[in-house]
Design an enzyme around this catalytic site. Sequence first.
Site, PDB file in Angstrom:
ATOM      1  N   SER A  61       0.794  -1.234   0.000  1.00 21.13           N
ATOM      2  CA  SER A  61       0.000   0.000   0.000  1.00 21.13           C
ATOM      3  C   SER A  61       0.826   1.283   0.000  1.00 21.13           C
ATOM      4  O   SER A  61       0.260   2.362  -0.184  1.00 21.13           O
ATOM      5  CB  SER A  61      -0.929   0.028   1.207  1.00 21.13           C
ATOM      6  OG  SER A  61      -2.037  -0.780   0.934  1.00 21.13           O
ATOM      7  N   LYS A  64       0.345   3.391  -2.948  1.00 19.48           N
ATOM      8  CA  LYS A  64      -0.812   4.284  -3.090  1.00 19.48           C
ATOM      9  C   LYS A  64      -0.403   5.757  -3.070  1.00 19.48           C
ATOM     10  O   LYS A  64      -1.066   6.610  -3.648  1.00 19.48           O
ATOM     11  CB  LYS A  64      -1.842   3.997  -1.984  1.00 19.48           C
ATOM     12  CG  LYS A  64      -2.499   2.617  -2.140  1.00 19.48           C
ATOM     13  CD  LYS A  64      -3.325   2.231  -0.929  1.00 19.48           C
ATOM     14  CE  LYS A  64      -3.946   0.850  -1.114  1.00 19.48           C
ATOM     15  NZ  LYS A  64      -4.526   0.299   0.110  1.00 19.48           N
ATOM     16  N   TYR A 186      -3.263  -2.092 -10.468  1.00 17.86           N
ATOM     17  CA  TYR A 186      -3.197  -1.854  -9.024  1.00 17.86           C
ATOM     18  C   TYR A 186      -2.304  -2.899  -8.328  1.00 17.86           C
ATOM     19  O   TYR A 186      -1.432  -2.562  -7.516  1.00 17.86           O
ATOM     20  CB  TYR A 186      -4.630  -1.872  -8.465  1.00 17.86           C
ATOM     21  CG  TYR A 186      -4.725  -1.924  -6.962  1.00 17.86           C
ATOM     22  CD1 TYR A 186      -4.487  -0.789  -6.187  1.00 17.86           C
ATOM     23  CD2 TYR A 186      -5.057  -3.105  -6.304  1.00 17.86           C
ATOM     24  CE1 TYR A 186      -4.574  -0.843  -4.806  1.00 17.86           C
ATOM     25  CE2 TYR A 186      -5.147  -3.164  -4.925  1.00 17.86           C
ATOM     26  CZ  TYR A 186      -4.905  -2.030  -4.179  1.00 17.86           C
ATOM     27  OH  TYR A 186      -4.975  -2.086  -2.812  1.00 17.86           O
ATOM     28  N   TYR A 238      -4.523   3.627   7.966  1.00 13.19           N
ATOM     29  CA  TYR A 238      -5.845   2.987   8.076  1.00 13.19           C
ATOM     30  C   TYR A 238      -6.489   3.284   9.431  1.00 13.19           C
ATOM     31  O   TYR A 238      -6.458   4.399   9.899  1.00 13.19           O
ATOM     32  CB  TYR A 238      -5.740   1.467   7.863  1.00 13.19           C
ATOM     33  CG  TYR A 238      -4.888   1.088   6.709  1.00 13.19           C
ATOM     34  CD1 TYR A 238      -5.239   1.488   5.431  1.00 13.19           C
ATOM     35  CD2 TYR A 238      -3.725   0.365   6.883  1.00 13.19           C
ATOM     36  CE1 TYR A 238      -4.460   1.138   4.354  1.00 13.19           C
ATOM     37  CE2 TYR A 238      -2.940   0.017   5.802  1.00 13.19           C
ATOM     38  CZ  TYR A 238      -3.315   0.415   4.546  1.00 13.19           C
ATOM     39  OH  TYR A 238      -2.537   0.081   3.486  1.00 13.19           O
ATOM     40  N   VAL A 256       1.181  -3.752   3.803  1.00  8.50           N
ATOM     41  CA  VAL A 256       1.171  -5.066   4.462  1.00  8.50           C
ATOM     42  C   VAL A 256       2.442  -5.874   4.191  1.00  8.50           C
ATOM     43  O   VAL A 256       2.625  -6.939   4.771  1.00  8.50           O
ATOM     44  CB  VAL A 256      -0.075  -5.926   4.116  1.00  8.50           C
ATOM     45  CG1 VAL A 256      -1.331  -5.351   4.730  1.00  8.50           C
ATOM     46  CG2 VAL A 256      -0.223  -6.117   2.627  1.00  8.50           C
TER      47      VAL A 256
HETATM   48  N1  GLN Z   1      -2.324  -5.257  -2.215  1.00 10.57           N
HETATM   49  C1  GLN Z   1      -2.968  -5.134  -0.951  1.00 10.57           C
HETATM   50  C2  GLN Z   1      -4.472  -5.265  -1.108  1.00 10.57           C
HETATM   51  O1  GLN Z   1      -5.008  -4.767  -2.051  1.00 10.57           O
HETATM   52  C3  GLN Z   1      -2.585  -3.834  -0.323  1.00 10.57           C
HETATM   53  C4  GLN Z   1      -3.014  -3.798   1.077  1.00 10.57           C
HETATM   54  C5  GLN Z   1      -2.095  -3.083   2.030  1.00 10.57           C
HETATM   55  O2  GLN Z   1      -0.870  -3.012   1.906  1.00 10.57           O
HETATM   56  N2  GLN Z   1      -2.708  -2.618   3.087  1.00 10.57           N
HETATM   57  O3  GLN Z   1      -5.127  -5.875  -0.307  1.00 10.57           O
END
Ligand code: GLN
Length: 302
Positions: A61, A64, A186, A238, A256
């Site tokens: 993430s 992003k 993505y 988050y 993650v």
């Molecule tokens: N690729 C992960 C997902 O879409 C990204 C989630 C994350 O790093 N929080 O679930």
Amino acid sequence: MQSLLDKIYKEVIPMLGRGKVADYIPALASVESQQFGIAICDNDGNISTVGDAHVPFSIQSISKVFNLVLAINHYGEDLWHRVSCEPSGLPFNSLVQLEYENGVPRNPFINAGALVISDMNQSRFASPHLAMRDFVRRLSENDEIIANRNVADSEFEYRARNAASAYLMKAFGNFENEVEEVLHSYFYNCALEMSCVDLAKAGSFLANRGYSKGAEEQILTPSQTSQVNALLATSGMYNEAGNFAFQVGLPGKSGVGGGIIAVVPGRFSICVFSPALNPMGNSLMGMAALTSLTKHINWSVY
Ligand code: GLN
């Protein structure tokens, strides 16, 4: 900087072994959990490192942030018609708010928000995943950055929840492209592998009023940079954003894969990596290291 990093490392290393690596896709579950590294890039471009700071890992993430910056460059203020800038207070992959709020995601850092941003970039670039890869290569001055195909394919195989939120947004008219195509872009972005050094360098424009020393480019205007930092501070972690503000007090973004980037505006950017996560999905050692950092530098944006 080096002695600061050494101090943090020594303080936090006894916690190695706590937490749990992400296991929602098999390709991430097999990552060696006993890794820990930190890199700092100051506004003069000096790098300091400790531990596994040169080991590439799945940025997940954290992508992003860069995905959002690419979209801001193309869409400017219009972007905010399709995604809001409020914290969600819910897990990153939650679907519940999306229905209540007519398919407009709360912010660009929850999965639904990042998918809308990916949809926008899909409309803009002939090859969105290459645009993203080249962007992070430029920012990190590292032409060897690539995505891990295994991770991207594994995410695609287990795409149901992300696909569900994208289709829900499509039903509300907030998704232009083919869902499956956007999911591929993505997941490719999430599967990019970068080290703490790469990420500290890549995020350094956020500490430097939008200017990247590595790329020798103004990436965002100073006011756009402040806006992205504000979003990172309110939504980058988050449903642990409140605790992160309370304990660490810096704009930050986790993934993650176990990475967290954070920004000390006007001074430096930092990336911490350790794959074992706390129950909120943020790196356990990463949280501890950043808490220790702000305690030592006695500084917070608040
Ligand atoms: N690729 C992960 C997902 O879409 C990204 C989630 C994350 O790093 N929080 O679930």
